[in-house]
Motif scaffolding. Sequence first.
Motif, PDB file in Angstrom:
ATOM      1  N   GLY A   1      39.173  43.716  47.780  1.00  0.00           N
ATOM      2  CA  GLY A   1      38.830  45.107  47.509  1.00  0.00           C
ATOM      3  C   GLY A   1      37.341  45.373  47.489  1.00  0.00           C
ATOM      4  N   SER A   2      36.563  44.422  46.966  1.00  0.00           N
ATOM      5  CA  SER A   2      35.123  44.606  46.897  1.00  0.00           C
ATOM      6  C   SER A   2      34.515  44.677  48.291  1.00  0.00           C
ATOM      7  CB  SER A   2      34.493  43.452  46.106  1.00  0.00           C
ATOM      8  OG  SER A   2      33.087  43.551  46.109  1.00  0.00           O
ATOM      9  N   LEU A   3      34.951  43.771  49.149  1.00  0.00           N
ATOM     10  CA  LEU A   3      34.429  43.748  50.512  1.00  0.00           C
ATOM     11  C   LEU A   3      34.831  45.004  51.273  1.00  0.00           C
ATOM     12  CD1 LEU A   3      32.786  41.855  52.339  1.00  0.00           C
ATOM     13  CD2 LEU A   3      34.949  40.904  53.172  1.00  0.00           C
ATOM     14  N   PHE A   4      36.106  45.409  51.121  1.00  0.00           N
ATOM     15  CA  PHE A   4      36.582  46.617  51.788  1.00  0.00           C
ATOM     16  C   PHE A   4      35.827  47.834  51.270  1.00  0.00           C
ATOM     17  CE2 PHE A   4      39.389  50.166  52.752  1.00  0.00           C
ATOM     18  CZ  PHE A   4      39.822  49.856  54.027  1.00  0.00           C
ATOM     19  N   GLY A   5      35.491  47.813  49.967  1.00  0.00           N
ATOM     20  CA  GLY A   5      34.737  48.917  49.400  1.00  0.00           C
ATOM     21  C   GLY A   5      33.360  49.042  50.020  1.00  0.00           C
ATOM     22  N   ARG A   6      32.706  47.928  50.295  1.00  0.00           N
ATOM     23  CA  ARG A   6      31.390  47.970  50.933  1.00  0.00           C
ATOM     24  C   ARG A   6      31.493  48.516  52.353  1.00  0.00           C
ATOM     25  NH1 ARG A   6      27.472  43.030  50.306  1.00  0.00           N
ATOM     26  NH2 ARG A   6      26.046  44.730  50.847  1.00  0.00           N
ATOM     27  N   VAL A   7      32.585  48.140  53.054  1.00  0.00           N
ATOM     28  CA  VAL A   7      32.800  48.695  54.388  1.00  0.00           C
ATOM     29  C   VAL A   7      32.997  50.204  54.285  1.00  0.00           C
ATOM     30  CG1 VAL A   7      34.331  48.719  56.403  1.00  0.00           C
ATOM     31  CG2 VAL A   7      33.745  46.544  55.317  1.00  0.00           C
ATOM     32  N   SER A   8      33.726  50.640  53.262  1.00  0.00           N
ATOM     33  CA  SER A   8      33.953  52.071  53.044  1.00  0.00           C
ATOM     34  C   SER A   8      32.642  52.798  52.793  1.00  0.00           C
ATOM     35  CB  SER A   8      34.898  52.282  51.856  1.00  0.00           C
ATOM     36  OG  SER A   8      36.160  51.728  52.093  1.00  0.00           O
ATOM     37  N   ASP A   9      31.749  52.169  52.027  1.00  0.00           N
ATOM     38  CA  ASP A   9      30.447  52.778  51.759  1.00  0.00           C
ATOM     39  C   ASP A   9      29.651  52.937  53.050  1.00  0.00           C
ATOM     40  OD1 ASP A   9      31.081  52.745  49.079  1.00  0.00           O
ATOM     41  OD2 ASP A   9      30.022  50.867  48.682  1.00  0.00           O
ATOM     42  N   ALA A  10      29.685  51.896  53.869  1.00  0.00           N
ATOM     43  CA  ALA A  10      28.950  51.949  55.142  1.00  0.00           C
ATOM     44  C   ALA A  10      29.509  53.040  56.036  1.00  0.00           C
ATOM     45  CB  ALA A  10      29.018  50.592  55.839  1.00  0.00           C
ATOM     46  N   GLU A  11      30.842  53.151  56.079  1.00  0.00           N
ATOM     47  CA  GLU A  11      31.466  54.188  56.908  1.00  0.00           C
ATOM     48  C   GLU A  11      31.081  55.577  56.411  1.00  0.00           C
ATOM     49  OE1 GLU A  11      35.834  55.892  58.324  1.00  0.00           O
ATOM     50  OE2 GLU A  11      35.714  54.069  57.099  1.00  0.00           O
ATOM     51  N   ALA A  12      31.070  55.752  55.087  1.00  0.00           N
ATOM     52  CA  ALA A  12      30.707  57.060  54.526  1.00  0.00           C
ATOM     53  C   ALA A  12      29.289  57.451  54.936  1.00  0.00           C
ATOM     54  CB  ALA A  12      30.828  57.017  53.001  1.00  0.00           C
ATOM     55  N   LEU A  13      28.382  56.479  54.919  1.00  0.00           N
ATOM     56  CA  LEU A  13      27.000  56.754  55.334  1.00  0.00           C
ATOM     57  C   LEU A  13      26.932  57.124  56.807  1.00  0.00           C
ATOM     58  CD1 LEU A  13      23.944  56.780  54.945  1.00  0.00           C
ATOM     59  CD2 LEU A  13      23.948  54.299  55.321  1.00  0.00           C
ATOM     60  N   LEU A  14      27.648  56.389  57.641  1.00  0.00           N
ATOM     61  CA  LEU A  14      27.622  56.661  59.087  1.00  0.00           C
ATOM     62  C   LEU A  14      28.214  58.033  59.394  1.00  0.00           C
ATOM     63  CD1 LEU A  14      28.699  53.140  60.363  1.00  0.00           C
ATOM     64  CD2 LEU A  14      26.408  54.116  60.387  1.00  0.00           C
ATOM     65  N   ARG A  15      29.266  58.412  58.652  1.00  0.00           N
ATOM     66  CA  ARG A  15      29.850  59.743  58.852  1.00  0.00           C
ATOM     67  C   ARG A  15      28.867  60.818  58.395  1.00  0.00           C
ATOM     68  NH1 ARG A  15      35.133  59.855  60.258  1.00  0.00           N
ATOM     69  NH2 ARG A  15      36.322  57.907  60.005  1.00  0.00           N
ATOM     70  N   ARG A  16      28.219  60.570  57.273  1.00  0.00           N
ATOM     71  CA  ARG A  16      27.274  61.554  56.741  1.00  0.00           C
ATOM     72  C   ARG A  16      26.085  61.770  57.689  1.00  0.00           C
ATOM     73  NH1 ARG A  16      27.007  59.431  52.096  1.00  0.00           N
ATOM     74  NH2 ARG A  16      25.038  58.285  52.251  1.00  0.00           N
ATOM     75  N   GLU A  17      25.721  60.710  58.399  1.00  0.00           N
ATOM     76  CA  GLU A  17      24.597  60.799  59.327  1.00  0.00           C
ATOM     77  C   GLU A  17      25.024  61.252  60.733  1.00  0.00           C
ATOM     78  OE1 GLU A  17      21.420  60.457  58.528  1.00  0.00           O
ATOM     79  OE2 GLU A  17      22.056  60.201  56.441  1.00  0.00           O
ATOM     80  N   GLY A  18      26.316  61.595  60.875  1.00  0.00           N
ATOM     81  CA  GLY A  18      26.805  62.118  62.159  1.00  0.00           C
ATOM     82  C   GLY A  18      27.019  61.083  63.234  1.00  0.00           C
ATOM     83  N   LEU A  19      27.176  59.834  62.845  1.00  0.00           N
ATOM     84  CA  LEU A  19      27.358  58.770  63.840  1.00  0.00           C
ATOM     85  C   LEU A  19      28.824  58.472  64.116  1.00  0.00           C
ATOM     86  CD1 LEU A  19      24.532  56.329  62.696  1.00  0.00           C
ATOM     87  CD2 LEU A  19      24.496  58.002  64.551  1.00  0.00           C
ATOM     88  N   LEU A  20      29.725  59.150  63.434  1.00  0.00           N
ATOM     89  CA  LEU A  20      31.167  58.979  63.662  1.00  0.00           C
ATOM     90  C   LEU A  20      31.823  60.337  63.840  1.00  0.00           C
ATOM     91  CD1 LEU A  20      32.022  56.289  60.948  1.00  0.00           C
ATOM     92  CD2 LEU A  20      31.928  55.954  63.430  1.00  0.00           C
TER      93      LEU A  20
END
Length: 213
Positions: free
Chosen positions: A194-213
């Motif tokens: 869960g911890s590792l998946f959570g970090r991936v989730s954080d990275a995805e949230a940042l990429l979405r926020r920056e318009g890269l997804l």
Amino acid sequence: MALWDLPRYLDMAVLPLEDWSGTVRPLSEARRSPFSAGTTSTFQLLRAELDALDAEERVLYVPVEGGQFRRDGRPRADAKLVGAALVLAFDAGDSPYEYVSDQWLTWQENLRAIALTLQALRAVARYGLTAERQQYVGFRALEAPQEDPAIVWASVAEALGWLRDLTGVDESVPIRSLLVQARRKSHPDLGGDGSLFGRVSDAEALLRREGLL
């Protein structure tokens, strides 16, 4: 019940359909199926067929966007379906298999179709006309690229670098494919945590926020 409320005995991870490498037909082209059965009956049938195949690394790709997944790898309680198509993927006998069902109007019908297909294919072996698992060959998955706030990333570059280190892929791999691989690598139901998946989730949230997804 929600699509992702799968019984524990199925031992199955749930991932967004957008992580799957193929395409499905739009819901507007779907139709009503000629069969019906309760969801519990479908789950039980699916369990029997997957167990008979000694299926491992079981993944159900569902029509929910990746951003609607919780940090533990499951869709949020308020996640919305954006279709009815499903893809079941698993490994059996050192080979990967994929079953796509996208022609019926509801996810219940599409899941039932996959379970019935597995049942029918196993029945073929009873008559001794195929070599071991030969009847499943047409469903072998083609090799394809694999593709998430407690951790605060200092920059997009830092998040992307961490994702590449996690997955072992280089900068030539598109960001969406990179995330597919990262989610699979870190998913608690696929050997991650869960911890590792959570970090991936954080990275995805940042990429979405920056318009890269």
